[in-house]
Design a protein around this motif. Sequence first.
Motif, PDB file in Angstrom:
ATOM      1  N   LEU A 185       0.827  -1.193   0.000  1.00  0.00           N
ATOM      2  CA  LEU A 185       0.000   0.000   0.000  1.00  0.00           C
ATOM      3  C   LEU A 185       0.868   1.252   0.000  1.00  0.00           C
ATOM      4  CD1 LEU A 185      -2.727  -1.090   2.578  1.00  0.00           C
ATOM      5  CD2 LEU A 185      -2.687  -1.387   0.089  1.00  0.00           C
ATOM      6  N   PRO A 186       0.381   2.331  -0.600  1.00  0.00           N
ATOM      7  CA  PRO A 186       1.183   3.570  -0.646  1.00  0.00           C
ATOM      8  C   PRO A 186       1.479   4.151   0.729  1.00  0.00           C
ATOM      9  CG  PRO A 186      -0.569   3.636  -2.292  1.00  0.00           C
ATOM     10  CD  PRO A 186      -0.837   2.448  -1.420  1.00  0.00           C
ATOM     11  N   THR A 187       0.550   3.990   1.683  1.00  0.00           N
ATOM     12  CA  THR A 187       0.740   4.549   3.019  1.00  0.00           C
ATOM     13  C   THR A 187       1.437   3.532   3.911  1.00  0.00           C
ATOM     14  OG1 THR A 187      -1.246   5.907   2.814  1.00  0.00           O
ATOM     15  CG2 THR A 187      -0.415   5.518   5.043  1.00  0.00           C
ATOM     16  N   PRO A 188       2.604   3.864   4.445  1.00  0.00           N
ATOM     17  CA  PRO A 188       3.302   2.911   5.311  1.00  0.00           C
ATOM     18  C   PRO A 188       2.509   2.640   6.588  1.00  0.00           C
ATOM     19  CG  PRO A 188       4.766   4.696   4.602  1.00  0.00           C
ATOM     20  CD  PRO A 188       3.376   5.098   4.232  1.00  0.00           C
ATOM     21  N   ASP A 189       2.600   1.405   7.085  1.00  0.00           N
ATOM     22  CA  ASP A 189       1.995   1.027   8.359  1.00  0.00           C
ATOM     23  C   ASP A 189       0.498   1.337   8.415  1.00  0.00           C
ATOM     24  OD1 ASP A 189       4.580   0.263   9.326  1.00  0.00           O
ATOM     25  OD2 ASP A 189       4.987   2.370   9.757  1.00  0.00           O
ATOM     26  N   ALA A 190      -0.205   1.133   7.306  1.00  0.00           N
ATOM     27  CA  ALA A 190      -1.630   1.445   7.246  1.00  0.00           C
ATOM     28  C   ALA A 190      -2.481   0.427   7.998  1.00  0.00           C
ATOM     29  CB  ALA A 190      -2.087   1.521   5.788  1.00  0.00           C
ATOM     30  N   ALA A 191      -1.972  -0.780   8.185  1.00  0.00           N
ATOM     31  CA  ALA A 191      -2.652  -1.842   8.933  1.00  0.00           C
ATOM     32  C   ALA A 191      -4.049  -2.141   8.391  1.00  0.00           C
ATOM     33  CB  ALA A 191      -2.714  -1.499  10.414  1.00  0.00           C
TER      34      ALA A 191
END
Length: 287
Positions: A170-176
């Motif tokens: 996913l583009p957003t790190p650590d999105a969970a």
Amino acid sequence: MDVFTIAESGDGPYGITTGPDGGLWCTLVHAGAVARIAPDGTATRFPLTGDGPALITTGHDGALWFTLMRAGAVGRVTTAGAVSLTRVPDAQGLYGIAAAPDGAIWYTSMRPDQVGRLAPDGTATVVPMPAGSMPSMLTVGADGALWCTLNQAGAVARVTPDGAVTVVALPTPDAAPVGITTGTDGAVWFVEIAAGQVGRVTPDGTVTEFPLPDRAGRPHAITADPAGGCWFTEWAGNRVGHITPDGGVTLYDLPVPDAEPHGIAVAADGTVWTALETGAVARLTRR
């Protein structure tokens, strides 16, 4: 919005799905039971011998299937209330569940990290996921592949019927990411509990993320809206929300405080039902 108390506050209504009998079926994660909720909010409880029922789905055999987190098993309950359990090998922390068109039931296991396939004859086979990725929820995509969220890897995975795995970061790190569903637009939609976003991934792996108005709302579960878009829960925001295919968001506050909304489902009449872990279900009727 109407709220119906269906359990004690510690019983934990958690996963919810529409049943083939016109009712809603819900897991009680802390009580070791599943419940059927009639359209008027009346609940009937069915106790289990296994502990920790988590997510639930309707199988193509007309029964309801669910995972048991602490029993290493997949459960089945008929609309008449007959319950059976199938233990699966070398797996604990079963969570996500989805019914495939071929009659198989897919599930996720967090220990070890894998997805499993339970064939109609009860045979279980597994597909390993990246170590430490915590595969969470599942959906069968419009492309015929299985899609699941990898909560601790910040990714979603695509699994073909023959077991080939593609991981999409996913583009957003650590999105969970946690909840995932197949939209009416043919894409797969998911929620990012740590980033406060809804995501969309196409079969070719293209990801679009839509930030929510409250980035701290902790979106948890998501389900497709047959009328277009998706419905989702915000666990910390104490809300349910709707997102349109182009990312427009409408939020609805729950009428009781700190209700801990988890699973969400859309009934045949278009009403939206949400499992509230504090002991109730909420029904949203669209005007």
